[in-house]
Write a protein that holds these residues in place. Structure first.
Motif, short mmCIF file in Angstrom:
data_model
loop_
_atom_site.label_atom_id
_atom_site.label_comp_id
_atom_site.label_asym_id
_atom_site.label_seq_id
_atom_site.Cartn_x
_atom_site.Cartn_y
_atom_site.Cartn_z
N ASP A 18 1.00 -1.22 -0.09
CA ASP A 18 -0.16 0.02 -0.10
C ASP A 18 0.80 1.27 0.14
O ASP A 18 0.46 2.39 0.46
CB ASP A 18 -0.95 0.12 1.12
CG ASP A 18 -1.89 -1.09 1.30
OD1 ASP A 18 -2.62 -1.21 0.16
OD2 ASP A 18 -2.02 -1.97 2.15
N LYS A 20 1.73 3.27 -2.55
CA LYS A 20 1.12 4.37 -3.09
C LYS A 20 0.13 5.21 -2.32
O LYS A 20 -0.06 6.49 -2.62
CB LYS A 20 0.44 3.73 -4.49
CG LYS A 20 -0.80 2.87 -4.07
CD LYS A 20 -1.26 2.46 -5.37
CE LYS A 20 -2.60 1.75 -5.12
NZ LYS A 20 -3.23 1.25 -6.54
N HIS A 21 -0.59 4.50 -1.44
CA HIS A 21 -1.60 5.40 -0.49
C HIS A 21 -0.51 6.35 0.52
O HIS A 21 -1.06 7.42 0.44
CB HIS A 21 -2.32 4.57 0.19
CG HIS A 21 -3.24 3.55 -0.68
ND1 HIS A 21 -4.31 4.19 -1.66
CD2 HIS A 21 -3.34 2.10 -0.65
CE1 HIS A 21 -4.95 3.21 -2.33
NE2 HIS A 21 -4.21 1.97 -1.74
N GLU A 23 2.23 7.39 -0.31
CA GLU A 23 2.90 8.37 -0.87
C GLU A 23 2.07 9.41 -1.16
O GLU A 23 2.41 10.86 -1.40
CB GLU A 23 3.50 7.66 -2.43
CG GLU A 23 4.75 6.80 -2.10
CD GLU A 23 5.39 6.34 -3.17
OE1 GLU A 23 4.74 6.14 -4.12
OE2 GLU A 23 6.37 5.56 -2.85
N GLN A 24 0.91 9.17 -1.67
CA GLN A 24 -0.34 10.24 -1.96
C GLN A 24 -0.45 11.13 -0.90
O GLN A 24 -0.65 12.36 -1.16
CB GLN A 24 -1.41 9.57 -2.44
CG GLN A 24 -2.52 10.51 -3.15
CD GLN A 24 -2.03 11.30 -4.02
OE1 GLN A 24 -1.43 10.77 -5.04
NE2 GLN A 24 -2.23 12.57 -4.00
N ARG A 25 -0.37 10.55 0.40
CA ARG A 25 -0.80 11.27 1.70
C ARG A 25 0.23 12.17 1.77
O ARG A 25 0.02 13.55 2.34
CB ARG A 25 -1.07 10.52 2.78
CG ARG A 25 -2.28 9.57 2.86
CD ARG A 25 -2.62 9.05 3.90
NE ARG A 25 -3.92 8.26 4.15
CZ ARG A 25 -4.50 7.88 5.24
NH1 ARG A 25 -3.91 8.12 6.30
NH2 ARG A 25 -5.68 7.01 5.24
N ARG A 27 2.26 13.49 -0.33
CA ARG A 27 2.11 14.66 -1.57
C ARG A 27 1.14 15.67 -1.10
O ARG A 27 1.26 16.79 -1.19
CB ARG A 27 1.84 14.04 -2.88
CG ARG A 27 3.04 13.16 -3.42
CD ARG A 27 2.52 12.84 -4.79
NE ARG A 27 3.44 11.88 -5.48
CZ ARG A 27 3.32 10.41 -5.51
NH1 ARG A 27 2.07 10.10 -5.00
NH2 ARG A 27 4.32 9.57 -6.03
N ASP A 28 0.09 15.20 -0.61
CA ASP A 28 -0.99 16.06 -0.22
C ASP A 28 -0.60 16.96 0.87
O ASP A 28 -1.13 17.92 1.20
CB ASP A 28 -2.11 15.23 0.32
CG ASP A 28 -2.98 14.64 -0.88
OD1 ASP A 28 -2.77 14.83 -2.04
OD2 ASP A 28 -3.57 13.65 -0.52
N MET A 34 9.19 10.51 -0.48
CA MET A 34 7.99 9.39 -0.48
C MET A 34 8.70 8.50 0.29
O MET A 34 7.88 7.40 0.38
CB MET A 34 8.06 9.29 -1.87
CG MET A 34 7.32 10.29 -2.78
SD MET A 34 5.96 10.94 -2.25
CE MET A 34 6.23 12.58 -1.66
#
Length: 277
Positions: A18, A20-21, A23-25, A27-28, A34
């Motif tokens: 998981d 990618k989840h 990493e997205q958080r 980035r947000d 990362m």
């Protein structure tokens, strides 16, 4: 309540599957590091963990016994008991018929043995393409102690080969012998299979030492070749090495391209097959 502003990251979010989840958080939140696949990953691991005294003793003993040094060997890992090593509709019984091979071990005979040896042969041939020369050691590790014994101890013992010459009428065994014959393939002694912490629970701590010894041997390797699962890949994320190959993807349910390594196919090592002696 008292804990309304406290956030807890579940281990699933921090893990490989998981990432990618996470990493997205990040980035947000405006983060640019990362963590996964960056030097930070290894720095964080090493800040939190170090080998226990027992693991370090066994690790030092392996280095001494095999006469290898960190950064001066390559490593290759085979995960042959994993359910995703075979098609989704294939169930391989373990050494105990009541449980699958991933829990109780891969039976070492017939089609099961051939299956494991074929995978290991490809893995070794792929690993050879990363070697500086035939003298550079290749450390072989796997989730089957029978496979480790066969590939790194028995096939490299002229007495075994001579005493079991009829075995090599089988093309699977013949190709395995040809793969290891020109190289220096090494492995520690394995009387038992590496215990899986998540599948083989409740054992004394020392029963899991070998699992961590192999992990650290992979972390310290100059190059790593891996296939099914994330065990050896985990080692490359900690060390940050770029010298790596993947020789096999999951047969089902995997995420192709998620393991951040070039793929190795028969074309990758076909030049080695032409120059065997």
């Amino acid at each position: 309540g008292e804990f309304k502003d406290i956030k807890v990251l579940r281990h699933r979010l921090l893990g490989h599957l998981d990432e990618k989840h996470l990493e997205q958080r990040l980035r947000d939140l405006g983060e640019t590091d990362m963590l996964h696949w960056t030097p930070s990953y290894g720095h964080i691991f090493n800040a939190f963990f170090k080998p226990s005294a027992g693991v370090q003793r066994e690790l030092d003993a392996v280095y001494q016994e095999l006469n290898i040094r960190p950064g001066r060997y390559t490593a290759v890992h085979c995960r042959v008991r994993h359910p995703k090593a075979t098609p989704a509709n294939v169930y391989i019984k373990g050494k105990s018929n009541a449980h699958p091979a991933d829990k109780t071990g891969l039976p070492w005979y017939g089609e099961n043995k051939d299956f494991a040896v074929e995978i290991a042969t490809k893995a070794v041939n792929c690993a050879r393409t990363l070697s500086k020369d035939q003298k550079e050691p290749i450390y072989f590790f796997a989730d089957s102690n029978d496979l480790v014994r066969y590939m790194a101890h028995e096939l490299t013992d002229p007495r075994f080969v001579k005493a079991n010459s009829t075995v090599f009428n089988n093309k699977v065994d013949q190709r395995a012998l040809q793969a290891v014959k020109p190289i220096r393939i090494l492995a520690r002694e394995m009387s038992e299979e590496n215990a899986h912490i998540d599948r083989q629970k409740g054992r004394p701590p020392e029963a899991y030492y070998a699992t961590f010894v192999d992990l650290y041997l992979a972390i310290h390797a100059r190059c790593v070749t891996y296939g099914i699962g994330y065990y050896a890949l985990f080692a490359t994320k900690i060390s940050g090495i770029q010298c790596k190959l993947i020789y096999q993807e999951e047969a089902w349910g995997g995420r192709e391209g998620s393991k951040k390594a070039p793929s190795c196919t028969a074309d990758t090592y076909k030049h080695l097959l032409k120059t065997r002696t």
